[in-house]
Design a protein around this motif. Sequence first.
Motif, PDB file in Angstrom:
ATOM      1  N   VAL A  70      -6.554 -15.920 -15.722  1.00 55.90           N
ATOM      2  CA  VAL A  70      -5.292 -15.176 -15.682  1.00 55.90           C
ATOM      3  C   VAL A  70      -5.400 -13.994 -14.731  1.00 55.90           C
ATOM      4  O   VAL A  70      -4.486 -13.721 -13.929  1.00 55.90           O
ATOM      5  CB  VAL A  70      -4.900 -14.721 -17.098  1.00 55.90           C
ATOM      6  CG1 VAL A  70      -3.698 -13.785 -17.052  1.00 55.90           C
ATOM      7  CG2 VAL A  70      -4.593 -15.927 -17.983  1.00 55.90           C
ATOM      8  N   ALA A  71      -6.527 -13.275 -14.787  1.00 58.46           N
ATOM      9  CA  ALA A  71      -6.705 -12.124 -13.899  1.00 58.46           C
ATOM     10  C   ALA A  71      -6.727 -12.555 -12.435  1.00 58.46           C
ATOM     11  O   ALA A  71      -6.108 -11.913 -11.571  1.00 58.46           O
ATOM     12  CB  ALA A  71      -7.998 -11.392 -14.256  1.00 58.46           C
ATOM     13  N   GLY A  72      -7.429 -13.647 -12.135  1.00 53.41           N
ATOM     14  CA  GLY A  72      -7.463 -14.131 -10.755  1.00 53.41           C
ATOM     15  C   GLY A  72      -6.103 -14.581 -10.261  1.00 53.41           C
ATOM     16  O   GLY A  72      -5.735 -14.323  -9.104  1.00 53.41           O
ATOM     17  N   ALA A  73      -5.326 -15.263 -11.127  1.00 56.41           N
ATOM     18  CA  ALA A  73      -3.988 -15.701 -10.724  1.00 56.41           C
ATOM     19  C   ALA A  73      -3.069 -14.508 -10.483  1.00 56.41           C
ATOM     20  O   ALA A  73      -2.251 -14.518  -9.545  1.00 56.41           O
ATOM     21  CB  ALA A  73      -3.404 -16.615 -11.799  1.00 56.41           C
ATOM     22  N   LEU A  78       0.131 -11.566  -6.808  1.00 51.42           N
ATOM     23  CA  LEU A  78       0.567 -10.245  -6.368  1.00 51.42           C
ATOM     24  C   LEU A  78       0.387 -10.103  -4.857  1.00 51.42           C
ATOM     25  O   LEU A  78       1.242  -9.520  -4.166  1.00 51.42           O
ATOM     26  CB  LEU A  78      -0.220  -9.159  -7.101  1.00 51.42           C
ATOM     27  CG  LEU A  78       0.208  -8.863  -8.543  1.00 51.42           C
ATOM     28  CD1 LEU A  78      -0.718  -7.835  -9.172  1.00 51.42           C
ATOM     29  CD2 LEU A  78       1.655  -8.380  -8.592  1.00 51.42           C
ATOM     30  N   THR A  79      -0.698 -10.659  -4.341  1.00 55.45           N
ATOM     31  CA  THR A  79      -0.911 -10.634  -2.887  1.00 55.45           C
ATOM     32  C   THR A  79       0.155 -11.447  -2.165  1.00 55.45           C
ATOM     33  O   THR A  79       0.711 -11.009  -1.141  1.00 55.45           O
ATOM     34  CB  THR A  79      -2.307 -11.186  -2.564  1.00 55.45           C
ATOM     35  OG1 THR A  79      -3.299 -10.457  -3.285  1.00 55.45           O
ATOM     36  CG2 THR A  79      -2.593 -11.086  -1.071  1.00 55.45           C
ATOM     37  N   SER A 132     -10.235 -17.633  -3.106  1.00 57.62           N
ATOM     38  CA  SER A 132      -9.114 -16.792  -2.722  1.00 57.62           C
ATOM     39  C   SER A 132      -9.460 -15.363  -3.118  1.00 57.62           C
ATOM     40  O   SER A 132     -10.548 -15.101  -3.653  1.00 57.62           O
ATOM     41  CB  SER A 132      -7.813 -17.256  -3.393  1.00 57.62           C
ATOM     42  OG  SER A 132      -7.908 -17.168  -4.798  1.00 57.62           O
ATOM     43  N   LEU A 133      -8.543 -14.430  -2.885  1.00 53.39           N
ATOM     44  CA  LEU A 133      -8.830 -13.033  -3.199  1.00 53.39           C
ATOM     45  C   LEU A 133      -9.070 -12.843  -4.694  1.00 53.39           C
ATOM     46  O   LEU A 133     -10.015 -12.163  -5.109  1.00 53.39           O
ATOM     47  CB  LEU A 133      -7.677 -12.147  -2.722  1.00 53.39           C
ATOM     48  CG  LEU A 133      -7.878 -10.640  -2.881  1.00 53.39           C
ATOM     49  CD1 LEU A 133      -9.085 -10.176  -2.070  1.00 53.39           C
ATOM     50  CD2 LEU A 133      -6.628  -9.881  -2.449  1.00 53.39           C
ATOM     51  N   GLY A 134      -8.196 -13.437  -5.523  1.00 56.89           N
ATOM     52  CA  GLY A 134      -8.377 -13.305  -6.957  1.00 56.89           C
ATOM     53  C   GLY A 134      -9.624 -14.003  -7.459  1.00 56.89           C
ATOM     54  O   GLY A 134     -10.311 -13.513  -8.367  1.00 56.89           O
ATOM     55  N   LYS A 135      -9.960 -15.146  -6.875  1.00 54.06           N
ATOM     56  CA  LYS A 135     -11.150 -15.878  -7.308  1.00 54.06           C
ATOM     57  C   LYS A 135     -12.423 -15.186  -6.837  1.00 54.06           C
ATOM     58  O   LYS A 135     -13.453 -15.247  -7.524  1.00 54.06           O
ATOM     59  CB  LYS A 135     -11.084 -17.314  -6.796  1.00 54.06           C
ATOM     60  CG  LYS A 135      -9.911 -18.092  -7.389  1.00 54.06           C
ATOM     61  CD  LYS A 135      -9.756 -19.449  -6.762  1.00 54.06           C
ATOM     62  CE  LYS A 135      -8.537 -20.150  -7.326  1.00 54.06           C
ATOM     63  NZ  LYS A 135      -7.286 -19.411  -7.044  1.00 54.06           N
ATOM     64  N   LEU A 136     -12.377 -14.512  -5.695  1.00 55.26           N
ATOM     65  CA  LEU A 136     -13.523 -13.721  -5.280  1.00 55.26           C
ATOM     66  C   LEU A 136     -13.749 -12.555  -6.233  1.00 55.26           C
ATOM     67  O   LEU A 136     -14.890 -12.185  -6.528  1.00 55.26           O
ATOM     68  CB  LEU A 136     -13.306 -13.193  -3.856  1.00 55.26           C
ATOM     69  CG  LEU A 136     -13.446 -14.205  -2.717  1.00 55.26           C
ATOM     70  CD1 LEU A 136     -13.027 -13.575  -1.402  1.00 55.26           C
ATOM     71  CD2 LEU A 136     -14.879 -14.720  -2.633  1.00 55.26           C
ATOM     72  N   ALA A 137     -12.671 -11.966  -6.725  1.00 56.42           N
ATOM     73  CA  ALA A 137     -12.800 -10.840  -7.647  1.00 56.42           C
ATOM     74  C   ALA A 137     -13.336 -11.258  -9.004  1.00 56.42           C
ATOM     75  O   ALA A 137     -14.044 -10.486  -9.669  1.00 56.42           O
ATOM     76  CB  ALA A 137     -11.445 -10.145  -7.809  1.00 56.42           C
TER      77      ALA A 137
END
Length: 316
Positions: A70-73, A78-79, A132-137
């Motif tokens: 959920v956090a990654g999505a 948002l990006t 992706s950005l969220g998955k990297l985070a």
Amino acid sequence: MSDPTTHQPPTSRPRRRREHGPRGRRASRSTSTPTLRADQVDFFDGADDQLVTGEAVGLDRRPTGFVLRVAGALIDYLTYVVVLVGLVLLVVSLNDRGAVDDATAQALMVASIVVCLIGLPTVVETASHGRSLGKLATGARIVRTDGGAIGLRHALTRSLVGMLEIVMTTGGLAVVVALLNRSSRRLGDLMAGTYSRNERAPRMGRVVVQVPPHLLGWAAVADVARLPDPLARRVSSYLQQAPALRPDSRRRIADALAAELSPFVSPLPATDPESLLAAVSALRREREGVALGREAALLDRLEPALTGTVRGFPRR
């Protein structure tokens, strides 16, 4: 001698009767099904995190948790929304200046939505092989169910279905589907044949358990090879966190893990649950270390044959 008048040869071939029982299991090959023992059924449980390929190789699957997904999505979309807002503001500015008419501006806005919510996720996941950005985070990566890297087809399917389950339903459909399976796969993953793998390995614990002294004789003849990897990780995690647990919680968790681990240990020693967990974990670690050492030694002996070339063979 038998009377020839009383013996009559069969006029037709008798039907082959299927027998049932311990002696007569001559069913056809197509209808026979293998019978698994209870320990094999537990090991090949469909809800397990281990995936067995067609070559009978077990792949260790670590799906990303629901909260991290959920956090990654949220970070990803948002990006995408920020990029979409920027394109919409650009189109509005061009329309106000008279550079484009109203019909063209509406077409550009629709194209911006398609590009930001379908095209951009597809390009990013395809180019980065599931990152992706969220998955990297969150330390996640989208991979195929067999563990391989995703392609354009997988990324495009996830993006198209994401318009329905994430954008149109504000994530409600994706949350419901993800909560209904152990791997937290949303509808797009189910249709594309993918899942989110957690690639951020946990830190190694400081506690190094050893076989208790009263179980050294048992360890010489014990068999723990059938212990599933997910259960072994849970035992190791418990042993790392046991000193910080309350006595009642520590005893309850040890009893539950020992009961779950008992079918995979032979012979089962007569000892307390925590000593059993420590002995099995230490024995498994030592034997895996020996196996890895033998494999490394074999690769070192084979290195000249693998890297060398035949004398006189042209180099390219």
